[in-house]
Design a protein around this motif. Structure first.
Motif, PDB file in Angstrom:
ATOM      1  N   ILE A 148       0.698  -1.362   0.106  1.00 29.29           N
ATOM      2  CA  ILE A 148       0.057   0.177  -0.052  1.00 29.29           C
ATOM      3  C   ILE A 148       0.806   1.266  -0.079  1.00 29.29           C
ATOM      4  O   ILE A 148       0.769   1.993  -0.899  1.00 29.29           O
ATOM      5  CB  ILE A 148      -1.054   0.042   1.188  1.00 29.29           C
ATOM      6  CG1 ILE A 148      -2.052  -1.196   0.995  1.00 29.29           C
ATOM      7  CG2 ILE A 148      -1.800   1.204   1.451  1.00 29.29           C
ATOM      8  CD1 ILE A 148      -2.984  -1.306   2.189  1.00 29.29           C
ATOM      9  N   ALA A 150       3.879   1.754  -0.839  1.00 31.74           N
ATOM     10  CA  ALA A 150       4.731   1.847  -2.249  1.00 31.74           C
ATOM     11  C   ALA A 150       3.910   2.709  -3.267  1.00 31.74           C
ATOM     12  O   ALA A 150       4.224   3.541  -4.000  1.00 31.74           O
ATOM     13  CB  ALA A 150       5.115   0.666  -2.817  1.00 31.74           C
ATOM     14  N   TYR A 151       2.690   2.537  -3.189  1.00 31.60           N
ATOM     15  CA  TYR A 151       1.760   3.078  -4.053  1.00 31.60           C
ATOM     16  C   TYR A 151       1.369   4.323  -3.957  1.00 31.60           C
ATOM     17  O   TYR A 151       0.740   5.134  -4.692  1.00 31.60           O
ATOM     18  CB  TYR A 151       0.588   2.121  -4.658  1.00 31.60           C
ATOM     19  CG  TYR A 151       0.695   1.182  -5.853  1.00 31.60           C
ATOM     20  CD1 TYR A 151       1.079   1.554  -7.270  1.00 31.60           C
ATOM     21  CD2 TYR A 151       1.121  -0.108  -5.372  1.00 31.60           C
ATOM     22  CE1 TYR A 151       1.186   0.684  -8.084  1.00 31.60           C
ATOM     23  CE2 TYR A 151       1.441  -1.037  -6.255  1.00 31.60           C
ATOM     24  CZ  TYR A 151       1.524  -0.750  -7.624  1.00 31.60           C
ATOM     25  OH  TYR A 151       1.730  -1.652  -8.450  1.00 31.60           O
ATOM     26  N   LEU A 152       1.526   4.930  -2.519  1.00 30.70           N
ATOM     27  CA  LEU A 152       1.110   6.305  -2.198  1.00 30.70           C
ATOM     28  C   LEU A 152       2.093   7.123  -2.402  1.00 30.70           C
ATOM     29  O   LEU A 152       3.294   7.150  -2.361  1.00 30.70           O
ATOM     30  CB  LEU A 152       0.923   6.176  -0.375  1.00 30.70           C
ATOM     31  CG  LEU A 152      -0.224   5.544   0.026  1.00 30.70           C
ATOM     32  CD1 LEU A 152      -0.149   5.448   1.325  1.00 30.70           C
ATOM     33  CD2 LEU A 152      -1.590   6.366  -0.462  1.00 30.70           C
ATOM     34  N   ARG A 153       1.614   8.263  -3.177  1.00 30.31           N
ATOM     35  CA  ARG A 153       2.719   9.313  -3.614  1.00 30.31           C
ATOM     36  C   ARG A 153       3.096  10.139  -2.204  1.00 30.31           C
ATOM     37  O   ARG A 153       4.208  10.413  -2.128  1.00 30.31           O
ATOM     38  CB  ARG A 153       1.748  10.207  -4.717  1.00 30.31           C
ATOM     39  CG  ARG A 153       2.871  10.933  -5.560  1.00 30.31           C
ATOM     40  CD  ARG A 153       3.603   9.777  -6.509  1.00 30.31           C
ATOM     41  NE  ARG A 153       2.631   9.281  -7.255  1.00 30.31           N
ATOM     42  CZ  ARG A 153       2.066   9.586  -8.182  1.00 30.31           C
ATOM     43  NH1 ARG A 153       1.907  10.802  -8.719  1.00 30.31           N
ATOM     44  NH2 ARG A 153       0.981   8.861  -9.168  1.00 30.31           N
TER      45      ARG A 153
END
Lengths: 299, 331
Positions: A148, A150-153
């Motif tokens: 999760i 890793a995909y959060l900017r």
């Protein structure tokens, strides 16, 4: 690694003797583990609150000459880029307490909600919740957090606490469910039910107070767990994108070869901070266990 | 017993399903377009090249079909063992990259888990209710469990690797060697393996020792212990009974801790640049290699599920109550 010591034999005796609270306080003040742990935690808490006022610069500012060992000007030395390690440390402590309280608190709330509902309602509700609990229980938390984050900017301490809370509640729910189960058929609960007290009031007014000490200890363990999880995430490079945390300091020090350059002042303070806070909480937990459970008191 | 395993199996199947679904949904739910950001990162000079690349990635991700079909395709690819192509190690398939890393992780984890479990439990049982040991060594145990894995690893690498210079601190074997079956190579493997292993072992050890110590204290207060003592049974016998009873929750504890244990291995490998899954995860994050990251995630989930299943079997072997269907097995 958390210590599931409180899982066992928590005493669910119903004592509403007026002196019970004073007795707990009496033993609490005389319990070395509890007092010692509390002192360490408070010490770091004060440092986290006051520390940032003692330093003039922000944690990420480039303030001085790079790679300085600790001196009177830079108490904990500086990083490869000339950032003040002391400033990073005290701001990082704040992040640690924040993530512990938010993450631990959220986990406790979800765990209590699921545990109370499953244990009190029983039947199909229990079966369903139990299934969900078991599934989330075997899911490796860190792996889910990884994917999760890793995909959060943009990542912040709050988001971190949120995802930690969403995936680490199962064992709390299970423990609370088991205890609710054993309390549910007691006379005083039956009495409340017969007198038409609403379910929510029965749970929070009759059942929860009997586990108050247990719930408190659970929160302490969860606080420690959340801090360690957050530090792990930060270390892998999924820490907050703004600001600083102790885990991020460790991450940076390893990334910029503090080890090979012998800059021990960079990686030792953050580790001490995490270890001392979490360790102190664990030891407090043992102390509390002894206070609430007379069988464990040392003779 | 069939019911016990049936139930466990259902839970594991569901968990696997949930994990795969998470793996599928997260990239599609997150704000931002992964394809566009990948194209932007590649830094194409002309708009035509960028458009071609965008099309290529859209097709690779399978984003040009309806979402339910994407989901089915995802499962189909998964069952074929196809987890996509690594971006960091382009054009190697993710499955192969991970398969090469898994043995290193297992070589660290399995000995560390088993040895620390046995040593920690024995030690915790021994220390319980012995005033001197209890008061001196237990605080050490608590500090050990509270230590973040990576920090202990960093300290060990610094003290024994850099200052004392006894152990190497990076890689799975010496960079000057090629993998062969020779004594020098095995020796190099062992030397590189030792520090990460010790670092994991120590943190695990603290946790088991404390857990066992607390468990034994509860057991020694149980009625059967008092009864045995009243009968005049020797202390050693009472402790033996207590140990057997206390070991059961510790087995359950092992299952519950697997997630944390894996997390520990991941960060320890990162500190020592040990070429296992943890190292891959770091590289995947640094290089925005989402296929690799998702593959590693699935491998961890599968590993944890398998380990849980093994623990279930062990539990049945150790606890006779689960065998006769008298309950027990709360694992």
């Amino acid at each position: 690694m958390t210590v599931p010591s409180v899982d066992q034999g928590v005493d669910t005796k119903v004592d509403r003797v007026p002196g019970a609270r004073r007795e707990a306080l009496y033993f609490a003040l005389r319990n070395k583990k509890l007092v010692g742990g509390l002192t360490v935690v408070l010490l770091f808490l004060v440092l986290a609150v006051v520390g940032p006022m003692l330093t003039a610069h922000g944690p990420r500012e480039y303030v001085g000459p790079p790679m300085q060992p600790p001196s009177s000007e830079y108490w904990f030395g500086t990083t490869t880029f000339g950032q003040d390690v002391f400033a990073q440390f005290v701001y990082g402590l704040r992040a640690t307490f924040r993530v512990g309280i938010l993450g631990g608190g959220l986990t406790a709330i979800i765990g209590m909600f699921v545990g109370f509902t499953a244990g009190y309602r029983g039947g199909l509700v229990d079966e369903t919740l139990n299934m969900i609990t078991n599934v989330v229980l075997v899911l490796p938390v860190l792996a889910v957090l990884l994917i999760i984050s890793a995909y959060l900017r943009v990542r912040s301490v709050e988001v971190q606490a949120l995802i930690i809370g969403l995936f680490s509640w199962p064992w709390v729910a299970r423990a609370i469910r088991a205890q609710t189960f054993s309390l549910r058929s007691r006379d005083f609960v039956d009495l409340a039910r017969l007198s038409g007290v609403p379910t929510r009031r029965i749970i929070f007014g009759e059942i929860a107070p009997n586990m108050a000490s247990y719930l408190f200890m659970v929160f302490i363990l969860l606080f420690g767990g959340a801090v360690l999880f957050a530090a792990t995430l930060d270390f892998i490079g999924l820490g907050p994108t703004e600001g600083i945390s102790l885990g991020l300091m460790l991450n940076n020090s390893v990334k910029w070869s503090a080890l090979q350059l012998g800059m021990s002042w960079w990686f030792i303070p953050p580790g001490i901070g995490i270890t001392a806070i979490v360790g102190a909480f664990y030891i407090m937990n043992v102390g509390l266990d002894e206070v609430f459970n007379p069988k464990l008191r040392e003779m | 017993m069939r019911r016990y395993f049936g139930r466990k199996f259902l839970i594991y199947a569901l968990t696997f399903f949930v994990a795969v679904t998470i793996n599928f949904m997260i990239p599609r739910l997150m704000p931002g377009d992964p394809v566009r950001s990948m194209v932007a990162r590649a830094g194409m000079q002309t708009p035509e090249a960028a458009a071609t690349m965008q099309e290529y990635y859209t097709r690779i991700f399978g984003l040009d079909v309806p979402i339910w079909q994407q989901y089915l395709n995802f499962w189909a690819a998964l069952l074929r063992g196809d987890l996509g192509i690594s971006i960091w190690l382009f054009p190697q398939p993710v499955t192969g990259v991970i398969m090469r890393a898994v043995p290193y992780t297992l070589a660290l984890l399995i000995p560390a888990i088993l040895l620390s479990w046995f040593a920690g439990n024995k030690f915790g049982a021994f220390a319980a209710r012995r005033k001197w040991l209890d008061n001196t060594i237990l605080p050490v145990g608590y500090v050990l469990t509270a230590t973040p894995y990576m920090w202990l690893a960093i300290l060990l690498a610094w003290a024994l690797g850099i200052i004392a210079g006894i152990f190497p601190i990076a890689g799975g074997y010496s960079f000057s060697l090629a993998p062969t079956l020779s004594w020098t190579f095995v020796g190099s493997l062992l030397a590189h393996w030792f520090l990460p292993f010790v670092s994991l072992f120590l943190v695990f050890f603290g946790g088991w020792a404390i857990g066992m110590r607390n468990m034994i204290i509860y057991e020694l207060e149980a009625d059967y212990s008092h009864y045995l003592q009243a009968l005049g049974a020797p202390q050693r016998l009472v402790r033996k009974y207590a140990f057997r009873n206390a070991a059961l929750p510790q087995i359950t504890g092992l299952a519950l801790q697997l997630g944390v244990i894996v997390a520990g291995a991941v960060v320890t490998e990162i500190v020592f640049s040990y070429p296992g899954l943890g190292h891959l995860i770091l590289k995947a994050i640094e290089n925005q290699d989402f296929f690799l990251l998702q593959g590693a995630f699935l491998f961890i989930v599968i590993g944890v599920l398998l380990a849980n299943f093994i623990i279930d079997i062990v539990y049945v072997l150790v606890d006779p109550r689960t065998r006769t269907g008298m309950g027990g097995g709360s694992a």
